[in-house]
Design an enzyme around this catalytic site. Structure first.
Site, PDB file in Angstrom:
ATOM      1  CB  CYS A 191     -17.205  78.307 -76.114  1.00 11.73           C
ATOM      2  SG  CYS A 191     -16.131  77.684 -74.798  1.00 11.73           S
ATOM      3  CE  LYS A 203     -12.541  75.962 -75.510  1.00 11.02           C
ATOM      4  NZ  LYS A 203     -12.745  76.940 -74.412  1.00 11.02           N
ATOM      5  CG  HIS A 207     -19.224  82.744 -76.152  1.00  9.89           C
ATOM      6  ND1 HIS A 207     -18.365  81.669 -76.230  1.00  9.89           N
ATOM      7  CD2 HIS A 207     -18.511  83.818 -76.585  1.00  9.89           C
ATOM      8  CE1 HIS A 207     -17.196  82.050 -76.670  1.00  9.89           C
ATOM      9  NE2 HIS A 207     -17.249  83.360 -76.894  1.00  9.89           N
TER      10      HIS A 207
END
Length: 463
Positions: free
Chosen positions: A76, A292, A130
């Site tokens: 992310c 991921k 983030h």
């Protein structure tokens, strides 16, 4: 029919002249709709027959679908760092997910918002940040005029009653924590904030970054959305379907507002996901190997589309593009000087996407690279190489083997050497990471790239 074709031909010629000449009547609005941890095949336009994503599918059909769209990282935070700077995040050490309270997007870096602000844009970030939770790394310290969202990488989709006790997960308007109502569902809230911003700023050129946390864990769906999928028996997968439906609804509300306010012919909109489908949210990456966190296609190739009404004609674009290109494209359209864009790693996609565009028959990138910890990859043309610690090198021809099932390294040693040289040359321009993940995650980086790790169950055992 001939009249329609003539109109499209004339329109495309006019657009081509305008873009190639660098002349625009006004600065376009720029919107990025950024999903989180979605599976590659969990949208209709990428092949799902199970999930319901009618608005996202319509958006993709009416725009340009990038069949080979990449992000700069398979997790992310670094993916966001690459997207919002338009630069490989390895240039400034933001290579891994955040660790520690001081980690975040280095203050030496300029975001798209920093750059667009100097060109007269009003900038707003909504949703998941983030990129650092300290004051100096807050969105409003990074070029955004407004922020409506939360600072960390995940949080509950429902209200946090005592949110002042969890400030980094609390919802904020700008720099102030706000009370969270009992009927909150975060994906809907994000859409409402985006709609309000568009209506309030419709007279100004604006940049709107909508960073959904859907469908990142925790697996929270509303009962109403769950009821839309009675045929899905896997409960986690069912929740994912509900969360994705809410995402689709939110995207639809934003698109409707752009249309209702008469802005669609002057608004360039990107939709993409931040990385491959996560190992823990029941996502489906379809034909792509890996998930991921990996350098397999399933970690870095994502659902990706762009739309600009009456400017970009619908089609599928089959050459590799990168999230890096969004900043370069936006800034070129906004009127940035070439000298102010020389430090970007992305390219302006407009000449590549328009019929009879100046670069229509060329690929935007000679090659693309990725690196996190001990795992790195490079793609040139149809060839891709993965280099992981002391593992054997992995070489694939993606045109013939999209699922990366057959390692061709022993058959094409010269190709291996060429790609390794490209990767080495690229790495010579990068810096060491400012922080790294813990030992477990680094060990998994090595293990998950073994040719014997086959199938979703095996991949999910190595997050």
């Amino acid at each position: 029919m001939m009249a329609k074709l003539s109109v499209h031909l004339i329109l495309s010629c006019i657009i081509t002249f305008i873009v190639n000449a660098g002349v625009f009547a006004q600065q376009p609005n720029i919107i990025i709709l950024f999903a989180d941890d979605a599976g590659y095949r969990d949208f209709g336009f990428t092949g799902s027959e199970e999930f319901k994503t009618p608005r996202i599918d319509q958006f993709a059909r009416e725009g340009i679908i990038f069949t080979e769209g990449y992000v700069t990282a398979s997790v992310c935070s670094p993916s966001r760092a690459g997207l919002l700077t338009g630069r490989y995040q390895q240039r400034f050490g933001h290579e891994a997910n955040l660790r520690g309270i001081d980690a975040g997007l280095p203050l030496t870096e300029k975001t798209i918002a920093n750059r667009l602000g100097k060109l007269g844009y009003v900038n707003c970030a909504i949703g998941k940040w983030h990129l650092g939770s300290q004051e100096s790394m807050h969105p409003m310290a990074r070029g955004f005029d407004e922020f409506h969202g939360f600072l960390l990488g995940s949080r509950t989709y429902f209200s946090i009653p005592n949110n002042t006790e969890h400030p980094e997960r609390a919802l904020m308007h700008n720099r102030e924590i706000i009370p969270e109502s009992d009927n909150l569902y975060l994906t809907d809230w994000i859409a409402e904030e985006a709609v309000d911003f568009i209506k309030a700023k419709k007279e100004d050129p604006f940049f709107l970054y909508v960073a959904f946390n859907a469908p990142h864990t925790p697996m929270h769906s509303t009962p109403e959305d769950l009821q839309e999928f009675p045929e899905i028996t896997n409960q986690k997968r069912k929740k994912l379907a509900g969360m994705t439906l809410a995402l689709d609804r939110a995207v639809g509300q934003i698109l409707d507002t752009i249309s209702d306010e008469g802005l669609d012919e002057n608004t360039l909109i990107f939709f993409l996901n931040d990385n491959g489908g996560a190992t823990i949210n029941a996502s489906d990456n379809g034909p792509l190997r890996g998930m991921k966190g990996s350098k397999w296609e399933g970690g870095i190739r994502v659902p990706f589309a762009v739309s600009w009404k009456n400017r970009l004609l619908p089609k599928r674009y089959d050459k590799p593009v990168s999230a890096l290109d969004i900043a370069a494209t936006a800034l070129a359209l906004a009127g940035a000087a070439e000298t102010d864009m020389q430090d970007l790693d992305g390219v302006n996609l407009m000449p590549y996407l328009l019929p009879k565009g100046a670069k229509e028959n060329y690929a935007p990138h000679d090659f693309l690279c990725w690196r996190r910890h001990q795992a790195a990859a490079v793609r040139e043309g149809d060839w891709k190489l993965i280099r992981v610690a002391d593992n054997p090198h992995l070489l694939f021809n993606l045109k013939n083997d999209l699922g990366e099932t057959t390692n061709l390294a022993s058959h094409y040693p010269q190709k291996v050497n060429r790609l390794l040289n490209l990767l080495d040359s690229w790495e010579s321009e990068m810096v060491d990471p400012l922080w790294v993940a813990s030992g477990k995650w680094q060990e998994n980086q090595i293990k998950k790239h073994g040719m014997d790790v086959i199938g979703r169950d095996a991949e999910r055992r190595l997050p």
